[in-house]
Design a protein around this motif. Sequence first.
Motif, short mmCIF file in Angstrom:
data_model
loop_
_atom_site.label_atom_id
_atom_site.label_comp_id
_atom_site.label_asym_id
_atom_site.label_seq_id
_atom_site.Cartn_x
_atom_site.Cartn_y
_atom_site.Cartn_z
N ASP A 179 0.01 7.86 9.46
CA ASP A 179 -1.06 8.54 8.93
C ASP A 179 -1.52 9.86 9.58
O ASP A 179 -2.31 10.64 9.46
CB ASP A 179 -2.38 7.93 8.77
N GLY A 180 -0.77 10.13 10.90
CA GLY A 180 -0.58 11.19 11.51
C GLY A 180 -1.80 11.33 12.72
O GLY A 180 -1.86 12.42 13.24
N VAL A 181 -2.15 9.92 13.06
CA VAL A 181 -3.13 9.95 13.90
C VAL A 181 -2.77 10.18 15.35
O VAL A 181 -1.44 9.76 15.62
CB VAL A 181 -3.74 8.28 14.18
N ASP A 182 -3.33 11.04 16.33
CA ASP A 182 -2.88 11.33 17.38
C ASP A 182 -2.72 9.95 18.51
O ASP A 182 -3.93 9.66 19.03
CB ASP A 182 -3.46 12.49 17.93
N ALA A 224 6.81 8.24 8.11
CA ALA A 224 6.99 7.89 9.25
C ALA A 224 7.23 9.29 10.14
O ALA A 224 7.07 9.10 11.25
CB ALA A 224 8.45 7.10 9.28
N ALA A 225 7.77 10.43 9.25
CA ALA A 225 7.79 11.75 10.17
C ALA A 225 6.51 12.36 10.70
O ALA A 225 6.50 12.97 11.50
CB ALA A 225 8.36 12.51 9.16
N ARG A 226 5.50 11.50 10.40
CA ARG A 226 4.22 11.80 11.11
C ARG A 226 3.86 11.29 12.31
O ARG A 226 3.00 11.73 13.00
CB ARG A 226 2.87 11.57 10.06
N ILE A 227 4.90 10.39 12.57
CA ILE A 227 4.38 9.65 13.94
C ILE A 227 4.91 10.56 15.05
O ILE A 227 6.14 11.10 15.14
CB ILE A 227 5.34 8.21 14.02
N ARG A 228 3.86 10.69 15.91
CA ARG A 228 4.03 11.65 16.92
C ARG A 228 4.28 11.21 18.41
O ARG A 228 3.98 11.74 19.51
CB ARG A 228 3.16 12.85 17.16
N CYS A 229 4.58 9.88 18.46
CA CYS A 229 4.48 9.13 19.78
C CYS A 229 5.73 8.13 19.91
O CYS A 229 6.22 7.68 18.83
CB CYS A 229 3.30 8.50 20.04
N PRO A 230 5.95 7.59 20.97
CA PRO A 230 7.09 6.66 21.15
C PRO A 230 6.66 5.34 20.20
O PRO A 230 5.29 4.97 20.32
CB PRO A 230 7.33 6.45 22.57
#
Length: 240
Positions: free
Chosen positions: A131-134, A152-158
Motif C-alpha cells: 500500500d506504499g506505507v513508508d 509490490a512495486a510500492r514496497i520501498r524497504c527490504p
Amino acid sequence: MTMATRPVEYTADGLTMIGHLALPGGTDRRPAVLLGPEGVGLSDVERRRADALAEMGYVVLAFDLHGGRYLADPEEMLARCMPLLGDPDRMRGIGRAALDVLRAEPRTDPDRIAALGYGTGGAIGLELGRDGVDLRAIGTVNAVTTGRPGEAARIRCPVWAGVGSEDPIMPPAQRNAFTAEMQGAGVDWRLTVYGGALHAFHHPPVGHATVPGVDYHPRHAQRAWRDVVDLLTECLPVTQ
C-alpha cells in the motif's frame, strides 16, 4: 534497560482492539516496530516478543486482530481469518489503524518504523508495504503471501520472510509465487527456509487443539528470532 508496558484500545475492522505497547527506558524518540500476531490472535507469545524488542531499545506495538479475543478453536479462527486474508483492503485497514496508534506514541520516531509479523500479522505487514506505507523493513514468518498484480512495486524497504520447508499452508508453489512477485517488483528481498519445520514452528504451544501441519520447532524458533533481530539491526538500528 528498563521498559514499561500498557494495553492500548483502538478501533479497527469494526472492533475495539486491545494492543500491547512496550516502551524502552528513557524519554527520547526511538525507532519503532509494528508487531503482528498469528491468526489465532494476540497472546503472551507476541507480548513477550514486544517486551524483548523494547528491552533492545525499540518502541513496539503488538497489535490485535480479533477485538481482544484469542481464537483457540481452529474452525473459528479460519472462519475469521480466511476472508480477511482474501481482502487486502481489510488487512490494510487493520494495519493502518495500529500504525496510527504507534505513530501517535510520543516516544516513536515516525520516520523509523518496521513491520514484523507472524502468519496473518505478517500478511498484514506485507499489505502495508504494497500500500506504499513508508517502512524501514518488513519481516514475516509463515506468511509468504502474494498481493494484487503490480502493487509490490510500492514496497520501498527490504523484505525478509521465513518459512518452514514442510509447511503445508505455505508450500513450495506459494513460496515461489511470493519470490517471483518480490523479484519482479525489484524489491530487496530474502527468504529463509527452515528445514523440517511446519507451519507456526516459531509459536510455543499455548494449550489449544493441535492442528495438522502445525507444530513448534524450538531450534528453528530461536533461529527465526535471531534472523528477525538481525533484520532490525541492519535496517532499523537503535542509536543511543
